[in-house]
Design an enzyme around this catalytic site. Structure first.
Site, PDB file in Angstrom:
ATOM      1  N   CYS A   4      63.103 -70.184  97.447  1.00 39.92           N
ATOM      2  CA  CYS A   4      64.513 -69.896  97.738  1.00 39.92           C
ATOM      3  C   CYS A   4      65.219 -71.162  98.248  1.00 39.92           C
ATOM      4  CB  CYS A   4      64.594 -68.726  98.727  1.00 39.92           C
ATOM      5  SG  CYS A   4      66.244 -67.996  98.834  1.00 39.92           S
ATOM      6  N   HIS A  49      60.920 -64.332  96.666  1.00 41.14           N
ATOM      7  CA  HIS A  49      60.152 -64.535  97.904  1.00 41.14           C
ATOM      8  C   HIS A  49      58.794 -63.845  97.804  1.00 41.14           C
ATOM      9  CE1 HIS A  49      63.169 -66.213 100.774  1.00 41.14           C
ATOM     10  NE2 HIS A  49      64.035 -65.662  99.942  1.00 41.14           N
ATOM     11  N   GLU A  58      56.273 -64.201  99.658  1.00 42.29           N
ATOM     12  CA  GLU A  58      55.748 -63.873 100.996  1.00 42.29           C
ATOM     13  C   GLU A  58      56.320 -62.559 101.506  1.00 42.29           C
ATOM     14  OE1 GLU A  58      58.170 -65.834 100.386  1.00 42.29           O
ATOM     15  OE2 GLU A  58      59.648 -65.825 102.017  1.00 42.29           O
TER      16      GLU A  58
END
Lengths: 91, 234
Positions: free
Chosen positions: B87, B195, B197
């Protein structure tokens, strides 16, 4: 010897031709809604004003261009126009 | 032997602990690396996480590229070390010239925060090795400036060299060619808008990001052995 003259500069940053400009397009679409007709080719950009020290106007333009090209504009998508607008404002 | 990740933190970064949590969930180790650091040693891979580095002032990543740590990140990448920008980290890597192109405001000018379907297009990168091309993952995006753009020559090169690593199944933001992630020529620097994560635990709604982080941990360990290998015997 350090340059003694101070200049005021204007840098205008615009998206390059062919790069889509969602902000400009949105503004353009909004205008007829408030009766402002016939406006086209709206492009959104940024303007920066600053002062710098240089020996003469040509040197001021050169330094301002470095500021514009290395920091203020992303050359992948933007063009910068640099103008020396005059001597620095006193005070 | 756990892979050791450096997670680079700029003023305004806000996904660093998410990244560490995901790495640790897979048995890796991770440290925060402050942006004022001029050396990054002892790491097997670097992650530039999401957020708003330096407030995203001027342009996302435009100030972060001048942070002292970025010269060290560039050296690490030049040595073949795996570097992943997620990002805002992707935006920083493009501004720094470690990846081509730029990320513009989303088509439609909406901040987009939602899970999207991402297709793995190439298994040949530090973030996707071992993941079968064509695999579709559900991973969240969370950005205003994720609209990937580049000139036609760059796009042709990215395609012919199979450096488009991830594509959106349904393009949410206007990115050219539906690009969600790319890699550099060495395939050790990857930038992506989604993302992974945030898709690393069933509680978060998806575990699909784990295969990418696992791939990165594997690449990190291999990179360590390559970069620390004793000189070959003649």
């Amino acid at each position: 010897m350090a340059p003694t003259q101070r200049f005021t500069l204007l840098v205008e940053v615009q998206l390059r031709a062919g790069i889509s400009d969602p902000q400009g397009a949105t503004i353009e679409r909004a205008l007829p809604g408030i009766g402002l007709d016939g406006v086209s080719r709206v492009r959104a950009g940024k303007a920066f004003r600053f002062e710098l020290s240089a020996d003469d106007e040509a040197a001021a333009l050169l330094l301002g261009t470095q500021v514009a090209e290395r920091v203020l504009a992303n050359p992948v998508i933007e063009d910068a126009t640099v103008t020396v607008t005059g001597p620095a404002v006193a005070g | 032997m756990a892979a050791r990740m450096g997670v680079v933190v700029f003023p305004g970064t806000n996904c660093e602990y998410d990244a560490i949590r995901a790495v640790e969930a897979l048995g890796g180790e991770a440290d925060l690396v402050w942006h004022g650091t001029t050396e990054v040693t002892g790491y097997d891979a670097l992650v530039l996480p999401g957020g708003f580095a330096h407030g995203d002032y001027l342009r996302p990543g435009a100030i972060a590229r001048f942070s002292p740590v970025m010269a060290a990140v560039a050296r690490f990448a030049a040595d073949g070390g795996p570097v992943v920008g997620i990002c805002n980290g992707f935006q920083v890597l493009t501004e720094a010239g470690l990846l081509p192109g730029a990320l513009q405001k989303n088509r439609g000018l909406r901040f987009l925060c939602m899970p999207v379907a991402i297709r793995v297009e190439s298994a040949d990168s530090v973030l996707t090795e071992g993941v079968v091309a064509g695999t579709v993952l559900s991973i969240p995006i969370n950005h205003f400036e994720g609209n990937y753009t580049c000139d036609e020559a760059t796009l042709a090169q990215l395609r012919s060299e199979r450096r488009v690593v991830l594509r959106y199944v349904d393009n949410p933001n206007g990115s050219v060619d539906g690009i969600a992630g790319i890699c550099n020529e060495g395939r050790n620097v990857v930038g992506l808008m989604p993302h992974p994560e945030r898709a690393s635990d069933a509680l978060l709604g998806s575990v699909d990001g784990l295969v990418l982080i696992e791939a990165l941990l594997g690449a990190a360990l291999r990179s360590r052995s390559l970069r620390c290998a004793p000189p070959a015997v003649a």
